[in-house]
Design a protein around this motif. Structure first.
Motif, PDB file in Angstrom:
ATOM      1  N   THR A   8      54.608  56.521 -70.791  1.00  0.00           N
ATOM      2  CA  THR A   8      54.721  57.803 -71.618  1.00  0.00           C
ATOM      3  C   THR A   8      53.340  57.879 -72.060  1.00  0.00           C
ATOM      4  N   VAL A  19      58.750  58.713 -78.331  1.00  0.00           N
ATOM      5  CA  VAL A  19      59.273  59.015 -77.061  1.00  0.00           C
ATOM      6  C   VAL A  19      59.364  57.263 -76.640  1.00  0.00           C
ATOM      7  N   LEU A  60      56.078  60.122 -68.160  1.00  0.00           N
ATOM      8  CA  LEU A  60      56.412  61.334 -69.091  1.00  0.00           C
ATOM      9  C   LEU A  60      55.273  61.654 -69.732  1.00  0.00           C
ATOM     10  N   ARG A  86      58.176  62.406 -62.273  1.00  0.00           N
ATOM     11  CA  ARG A  86      57.468  62.709 -63.192  1.00  0.00           C
ATOM     12  C   ARG A  86      57.978  63.882 -63.969  1.00  0.00           C
ATOM     13  N   VAL A  87      57.541  63.644 -65.351  1.00  0.00           N
ATOM     14  CA  VAL A  87      58.386  64.602 -66.232  1.00  0.00           C
ATOM     15  C   VAL A  87      57.341  64.945 -67.173  1.00  0.00           C
ATOM     16  N   LEU A  89      56.429  66.911 -70.711  1.00  0.00           N
ATOM     17  CA  LEU A  89      56.808  67.208 -72.097  1.00  0.00           C
ATOM     18  C   LEU A  89      56.082  68.352 -72.626  1.00  0.00           C
ATOM     19  N   TYR A 110      60.969  69.104 -66.567  1.00  0.00           N
ATOM     20  CA  TYR A 110      60.241  69.435 -67.719  1.00  0.00           C
ATOM     21  C   TYR A 110      61.366  69.060 -68.907  1.00  0.00           C
ATOM     22  N   LEU A 122      67.594  63.504 -73.396  1.00  0.00           N
ATOM     23  CA  LEU A 122      66.559  62.867 -72.900  1.00  0.00           C
ATOM     24  C   LEU A 122      67.251  61.755 -71.850  1.00  0.00           C
ATOM     25  N   VAL A 126      66.189  61.200 -67.405  1.00  0.00           N
ATOM     26  CA  VAL A 126      65.558  60.028 -67.176  1.00  0.00           C
ATOM     27  C   VAL A 126      66.817  59.181 -66.130  1.00  0.00           C
TER      28      VAL A 126
END
Length: 552
Positions: A8, A19, A60, A86-87, A89, A110, A122, A126
């Motif tokens: 993160t 997070v 993230l 890949r995320v 935020l 996203y 969330l 994930v």
């Protein structure tokens, strides 16, 4: 090995903690949560994880970060861990940028901030990404990795050193994807090779053999200053002396400049060694002997270059290249022999880049489907020819004589005759080699007629001559005109003992002109050049050492 990581990255401390806390609460028992406060810090963490050979499952990243925004970070991170999910935020106002990022960095998802409650906004995201990653994860790597160029002599030297010392490693060409990723993780370029990455993530750039040995688990420093027996050279004779010396209670240390096994350790198959009816590879035999010596308490030191031998009263002193000294009651010289260099124009410059001395077994798979040439007609050349025939399109053996019978064992001659893709060329010698980045052509000549021909090949393996490794001895002990160590009754010229001999008795059978110093194996003048005889001489030397130590 650590669990796979979930990374993160957010520059806002409160959001970063939030997070990481939410991710750790749900996934902390299966994944290691790594938190970074900037894109640059996150990239450094990824590089460290990459060098350790570990995995990253999900990243993230916050979109709005100074210096490097989330999209820029994820784009750079793709070069290190391309399979990680890949995320991005984002705040509501940044959704257009997030949509654009789907195409730029192949974004998987996203998430709008805040994501409360995480159980609804969330974790389902994930969970799905982790399931997708688990279907095709990055490979966890536990061995040493070597990044280098295919036709690079230093890269070959590193691989050969590791292979001969039985250190597991993975070869990664610098111009292929994974090699490039490791170079990037170590902040290096293609000019900074060979790169060696150890299992703990240590990066060694263009390492010396001593640096390499120290980082891959090989012992390089003696634990004591004085021993009962120092054995110089870890071929069959040296290993035999170490096993018998240590097993009989002598404080024993075995010194090797490069790798245990000597020439025998490079042999692909030894089929006439007693007790192995199906044959045994040199590497297997070496490994068993090395472990046996260590089990009895012998120390084995690698990359220790001995440069001098001298008498110090009742002690024998050995001087290392770094200036340090080790002392012992007795010494066994078992340094063996090395292949003679092939003196032909162009070959010296191509050594390690298509021209190799010895079997260079690390190169065998690379010879697949190609024409290779072997120079030499003794057993070592024959064993190599049989081994390479399993990979190469054709193996050409170049010998100076009319046939193999004068220098090769009959069992090997029979095998070579039965293998269709081995061709023996009598009355042939190499008189030149050419190539730009690597060997490309050889010039081969018939010495009787002087007629020469050119052949296209990228592979030449040389097995000629036997030069003893004794220059470092100087005048410490008597050597013959070829450099081999003279022992026993051969030292008694006209019935007289050698100069400097101080004892009232004659030298023992394997004893040199310096009392308490013995020679065994190929380095000894007029020895039988066979593995079994070398091991036997190593054992016999220990028996004579006991007589020496027990005599007032």
């Amino acid at each position: 090995m650590s669990n796979p990581a979930i990374l993160t990255v957010d520059d806002d401390p409160s959001v970063s903690r939030s997070v990481a806390r939410d991710v750790r609460r749900r996934y902390g028992d299966r994944y290691r949560v790594v938190r970074a406060d900037s894109g640059q810090a996150a990239l450094e963490a990824l590089r460290e994880i990459k060098l350790r050979g570990e995995q990253v499952a999900v990243m993230l990243a916050d979109y709005r970060m100074p210096q490097m925004n989330g999209i820029q970070f994820l784009e750079a991170a793709m070069d290190i861990f391309p399979r990680a999910r890949r995320v991005l935020l984002t705040a509501y106002a940044d959704t257009d940028a997030a949509i654009d990022a789907i195409n730029i960095v192949d974004l998987d998802h996203y998430l709008l901030k805040p994501w409360n409650p995480p159980e609804e906004k969330l974790y389902p995201v994930v969970d799905e990404l982790l399931d997708a990653w688990l279907a095709a994860p990055d490979e966890t790597i536990t061995e040493t990795r070597v990044v280098g160029h295919r036709w690079s002599a230093p890269s070959f030297a590193v691989r050969d050193f590791l292979a001969r010392n039985l250190v597991p490693y993975r070869w990664l060409p610098a111009d292929e994807a994974e090699g490039c990723r490791l170079l990037s993780a170590a902040a290096l370029t293609h000019d900074d090779v060979p790169l060696v990455v150890t299992p703990d993530g240590t990066s060694l750039v263009k390492p010396t053999e001593a640096d390499l040995a120290a980082h891959v688990g090989l012992t390089t420093t003696p634990t004591e200053d004085f021993y009962d027996l120092v054995v110089v050279g870890a071929g069959p004779a040296g290993l035999g002396a170490a096993v018998y010396g240590a097993s009989e209670g002598l404080r024993t240390v075995l010194l090797e400049q490069r790798a245990t096994g000597g020439q025998a350790g490079q042999s692909s198959r030894i089929e006439n060694y007693l007790g192995f009816p199906d044959g045994v590879s040199g590497a297997q035999l070496t490994d068993r002997a090395r472990r046996q010596a260590q089990r009895f308490g012998a120390e084995i030191l690698t990359t220790r270059e001995v440069v001098g031998l001298e008498s110090g009263g009742s002690a024998r002193l050995l001087r290392f290249g770094d200036g340090s000294v080790i002392a012992a009651h007795t010494v066994v010289l078992a340094t063996g022999v090395s292949y003679r260099l092939l003196d032909a124009p162009g070959l010296a410059e191509l050594t390690g880049r298509g021209v190799f001395y010895g079997s260079a077994s690390t190169e065998a798979p690379s010879c697949s489907g190609q024409e290779i040439y072997i120079v030499g007609g003794a057993n070592s050349a024959g064993q190599a020819a049989v081994h390479f025939s399993r990979y190469a399109k054709r193996v050409h053996m170049l010998i100076r004589g009319g046939d193999l019978r004068r220098s090769m064992s009959q069992y090997l001659i029979g095998q070579i005759e039965d293998i269709d893709n081995i061709e023996v060329h009598p009355h042939s010698q190499v008189i030149g080699g050419e190539g730009a980045e690597h060997l490309e052509r050889l010039t081969v000549c018939d010495p009787r007629s002087g007629q020469a021909r050119t052949v296209d090949t990228s592979w030449l393996f040389v097995f000629i001559g036997a030069e003893p490794r004794t220059d470092w001895l100087g005048k410490a002990v008597v050597r013959d005109d070829r450099g081999f160590v003279v022992t026993g009754t051969d030292l008694l010229a006209d019935g007289r003992r050698p100069p400097g001999w101080t004892l009232p008795r004659d030298p023992y059978h394997l004893e040199t002109s310096m009392p308490g110093v013995f020679a065994a194996g190929d380095v000894r003048a007029d020895s039988v050049k066979r593995v079994a005889s070398a091991v036997g001489e190593g054992a016999m030397a220990v028996s004579l050492i006991h007589r020496y130590l027990e005599t007032p």
